[in-house]
Design a protein around this motif. Structure first.
Motif, short mmCIF file in Angstrom:
data_model
loop_
_atom_site.label_atom_id
_atom_site.label_comp_id
_atom_site.label_asym_id
_atom_site.label_seq_id
_atom_site.Cartn_x
_atom_site.Cartn_y
_atom_site.Cartn_z
N ALA A 545 0.86 -1.18 0.00
CA ALA A 545 0.00 0.00 0.00
C ALA A 545 0.89 1.24 0.00
CB ALA A 545 -0.92 0.00 1.22
N SER A 546 0.28 2.40 -0.09
CA SER A 546 1.03 3.66 -0.16
C SER A 546 1.89 3.85 1.07
CB SER A 546 0.05 4.83 -0.29
OG SER A 546 0.73 6.07 -0.17
N TRP A 547 3.12 4.32 0.86
CA TRP A 547 3.98 4.58 2.01
C TRP A 547 3.52 5.80 2.80
CZ3 TRP A 547 7.79 4.93 -2.45
CH2 TRP A 547 7.94 6.22 -2.94
N THR A 548 2.69 6.65 2.20
CA THR A 548 2.19 7.81 2.95
C THR A 548 1.32 7.39 4.12
OG1 THR A 548 0.26 8.07 1.50
CG2 THR A 548 2.24 9.25 0.89
N GLU A 549 0.74 6.20 4.06
CA GLU A 549 -0.11 5.70 5.14
C GLU A 549 0.67 4.86 6.15
OE1 GLU A 549 -2.85 3.34 2.98
OE2 GLU A 549 -3.72 5.03 1.87
N ALA A 633 4.12 19.64 1.88
CA ALA A 633 3.50 18.86 2.97
C ALA A 633 2.16 18.29 2.54
CB ALA A 633 3.34 19.71 4.22
N VAL A 634 2.11 17.81 1.31
CA VAL A 634 0.91 17.16 0.79
C VAL A 634 1.12 15.66 0.83
CG1 VAL A 634 -0.58 16.86 -1.21
CG2 VAL A 634 0.32 19.12 -0.67
N PRO A 635 0.38 14.92 1.66
CA PRO A 635 0.56 13.46 1.72
C PRO A 635 -0.05 12.77 0.51
CG PRO A 635 -1.16 14.12 3.23
CD PRO A 635 -0.60 15.40 2.65
N ARG A 636 0.48 13.11 -0.65
CA ARG A 636 -0.02 12.54 -1.90
C ARG A 636 0.32 11.06 -1.95
NH1 ARG A 636 2.89 11.51 -6.33
NH2 ARG A 636 1.92 11.51 -8.39
#
Length: 664
Positions: A545-549, A633-636
């Protein structure tokens, strides 16, 4: 024709006028309409036209040749332009005028009446088109043939741009004025809705009415152009745009999907060729199949992912054409047609003047393998902790050793931006002013290196303190940007709370801490409150899954997902396609230490048939995202968007000599 001279000539300072507004807004509308009509064009200014080679029915500039000149609504033309248009039409060229025509020539510092010359070109009185254009509810077309084969057309209406439906223009007493401040545009899930929202009265959905008027304008403009020149291409989807160029005597077509939804289009080219997809990332060519050839034209279907694009080239001739198929054709040579099927069975129709239908497939489809579960993960670049809120004060601090414990009574909460603009009143002291900023972060572990990125320190001088002690190291150039520096915080960082104090010598109102504060290192972060994070140990594993999460919301860089997988025995002899779930990052696929492919955009499928081996294999997915996560700082969402799958498909290899010996 780029109407810059006319826009200067009709400009009125501090105000608007109907004709200047029409020129500007309709010129913008033309840009969009021509793209949706699939009419390839360039902008041409009047000075370029004056120096162009106008011979016969073409205007030549450099390597480009043009057959039609389109005039947006304009009142003025340079005298050199009207002369070139007359020369062009006399030689067989075509000119299209829209909404209203020019009546004034510009040259040698004077204005000249060109009404008669324009009337001779279009068989329409230009002065009358200017007087009456706002009262033209319908769309009419005047076409004029000229000696020598030239042709002109005039498309008359109150506007090409449509924003406010004609019915509402009439009710508001502004007929012929399609722009309005009462229009509200909303987009939800890719669907655009237009609302009429007057200051007094009920809000109304005008999407259907407005769409119908825009389609009427587009259809009328397309028909007007069709009277002047045959289309180079026909595309049945207005959401797909294209360009056509000729490079080294080879036709090159570029298709673009500017929307956020997948788009499919039926394409008809005005010449006979074998279409192939060209991948600009590796130069590979793949057949487009099926395709149809009729006298003088080629048709095929193209599928584009959201915001996707594709290059289509003319491929080398082959002994057969594929007229129908539900298979994936991977190559066509003089002797073989190869590919694979995605279902239980498939068919392919080969045409060499006679049709030959072949059925392929055993009826057995191995189930796709989902590579879910845990993956090893490595962030190859520094992660970032972003701080977006802090306290500020211009009061001098008595003890630099107490900066981390000093009282914050009277300090003002602030965000990135000019210090003076966030004060409740004007600064009490004249510039320069020493302004102190205080911010903090928590760490449950410390990385080998911890750095502060010096970004947005707008001042004549600055100092940084960590936990009450000065950070004395010399700032070095950062990896991110040549204008950003990095300051080593490692010696002074501690487990628990860390307090950073920054002194800026502010010299003007726009100075201050202008950007987000970025702390970088080999760590992960976890959220402890709204927009508040703490540093924790780096992740060694992740889900697909996304590393931002998973601890890297502001990470901009390269991340490597790795795991082993086993090829099942039923995959022997099959085409094996890896389908990673991605958003729109860059992906490199490595199988058993060998690069299998790089994908810059969708689709991200990679053929790994020749690189896998029976039993256990090692898969690396190397992903690189953009800088927006770090700099804004956008958790894209970045990295994997879900579990990749391994599809196993039955292959076919049709030997043409034997296949063509029998007819369907």
């Amino acid at each position: 024709l780029w109407p810059i001279n006319d826009m200067f000539a009709t400009y009125t300072p501090q105000s608007h006028n109907a004709m200047a507004d029409r020129t500007e807004n309709d010129f913008n509308a033309l840009t969009d309409l021509l793209l949706r009509l699939h009419r390839d064009y360039d902008y041409l200014d009047e000075d370029m036209l004056a120096s162009a080679d106008v011979s016969g029915a073409e205007i030549r500039i450099g390597d480009e040749a043009y057959q039609v000149v389109i005039l947006p609504p304009i009142r003025h033309l340079k005298l050199s332009t009207i002369e070139r248009l007359e020369q062009f039409v006399a030689g067989g060229g075509c000119v299209l005028g829209t909404v209203f025509l020019p009546d004034t020539g510009l040259g040698e510092g004077q204005r000249v009446d060109i009404c008669d010359r324009v009337r001779q070109l279009f068989d329409v009185d230009p002065a009358e088109t200017q007087r009456s254009f706002t009262s033209q509810p319908s769309i009419t077309r005047t076409v004029t043939d000229h000696p020598g084969g030239g042709k002109t057309a005039f498309l008359q209406s109150y506007a090409l741009n449509r924003q406010l439906p004609r019915r509402l223009q009439e009710s508001m007493g502004v007929p012929g004025q399609p722009e309005s401040s009462h229009i509200v545009i909303e987009e939800v899930s890719g669907q655009t809705t237009y609302w009429f929202d007057p200051s007094e009265g009920e809000r109304r959905d005008i999407t259907g009415e407005l769409t119908a008027e825009r389609e009427e304008v587009m259809r009328a403009l397309g028909e007007a152009i069709d009277t002047l020149i045959a289309p180079d291409i026909t595309i049945d989807n207005p959401e797909v745009f294209y360009l056509h160029r000729v490079k080294d005597d080879r036709d090159l077509y570029f298709f673009v999907n500017p929307t956020y939804q997948p788009q499919t289009a039926q394409v008809v080219l005005s010449k006979e060729l074998r279409p192939v997809l060209w991948d600009p990332s590796d130069g590979e060519e793949r057949p487009i199949a099926p395709w149809t050839i009729e006298t003088g034209s080629t048709s095929f279907e193209i599928q584009l992912p959201p915001t996707g694009s594709a290059f289509v080239l003319a491929g080398d001739p082959t002994p057969v054409r594929i007229g129908e198929t539900d298979t994936v054709v991977t190559s066509i040579t003089q002797d073989h047609v190869r590919g694979y099927i995605t279902g239980e069975q498939g068919s392919i129709v080969l045409d060499n003047g006679r049709q030959h239908r072949q059925r392929v497939g055993s009826g057995v489809v191995p189930e796709a393998v989902s590579l879910d579960g845990e993956w090893a993960f490595q962030a190859e670049d520094d992660n970032a902790l972003i701080i977006s809120r802090w306290l500020a004060s211009e009061r001098p601090l008595d003890s630099k050793t107490a900066l981390d414990t000093a009282s914050t009574d009277g300090w003002l909460p602030m965000v990135p931006g000019a210090w003076a603009y966030q004060l409740p009143s004007e600064p009490a002291d004249p510039y320069p002013v020493d302004v102190w900023y205080r911010l903090s972060f928590e760490a449950t572990s410390l990385p080998p290196a911890l750095e502060l990125i010096i970004d947005g320190f707008a001042s004549s001088d600055w100092e940084v303190y960590l936990n009450g002690r000065p950070v004395d190291g010399v700032a070095q150039r950062s990896k991110i940007d040549s204008q950003m520096q990095r300051l080593d915080l490692t010696p002074l960082a501690q487990i628990g709370e860390n307090v950073i104090t920054v002194r800026l010598t502010v010299t003007k109102a726009t100075d201050g801490l202008l950007d987000l504060v970025k702390i970088t290192g080999d760590f992960a972060i976890e959220e402890t409150g709204e927009d508040v994070y703490r540093i924790v140990p780096p992740r060694a594993t992740m889900q697909a899954a996304s590393w931002t999460e998973q601890g890297y919301p502001f990470y901009s860089g390269r991340g490597v997902y790795q795991r082993t997988f086993t090829i099942p025995t039923e995959a022997e002899g099959k085409r094996i396609i890896l389908s990673p779930a991605m958003t729109d990052d860059v992906l490199e696929v490595v199988i058993n230490g060998t690069r299998a492919g790089v994908r810059l955009w969708a689709d991200y499928d990679v053929d790994i048939t020749d690189l896998v081996k029976p039993g256990e294999n090692v898969l690396e997915l190397r992903v690189a995202n953009t800088l927006i996560n770090l700099l804004e700082a956008v958790p894209r969402a970045s990295g994997l968007a879900g579990a990749p799958t391994l599809g196993m498909y039955e292959q076919f290899d049709l030997e043409l000599t034997s296949v063509l010996a029998t007819a369907d």
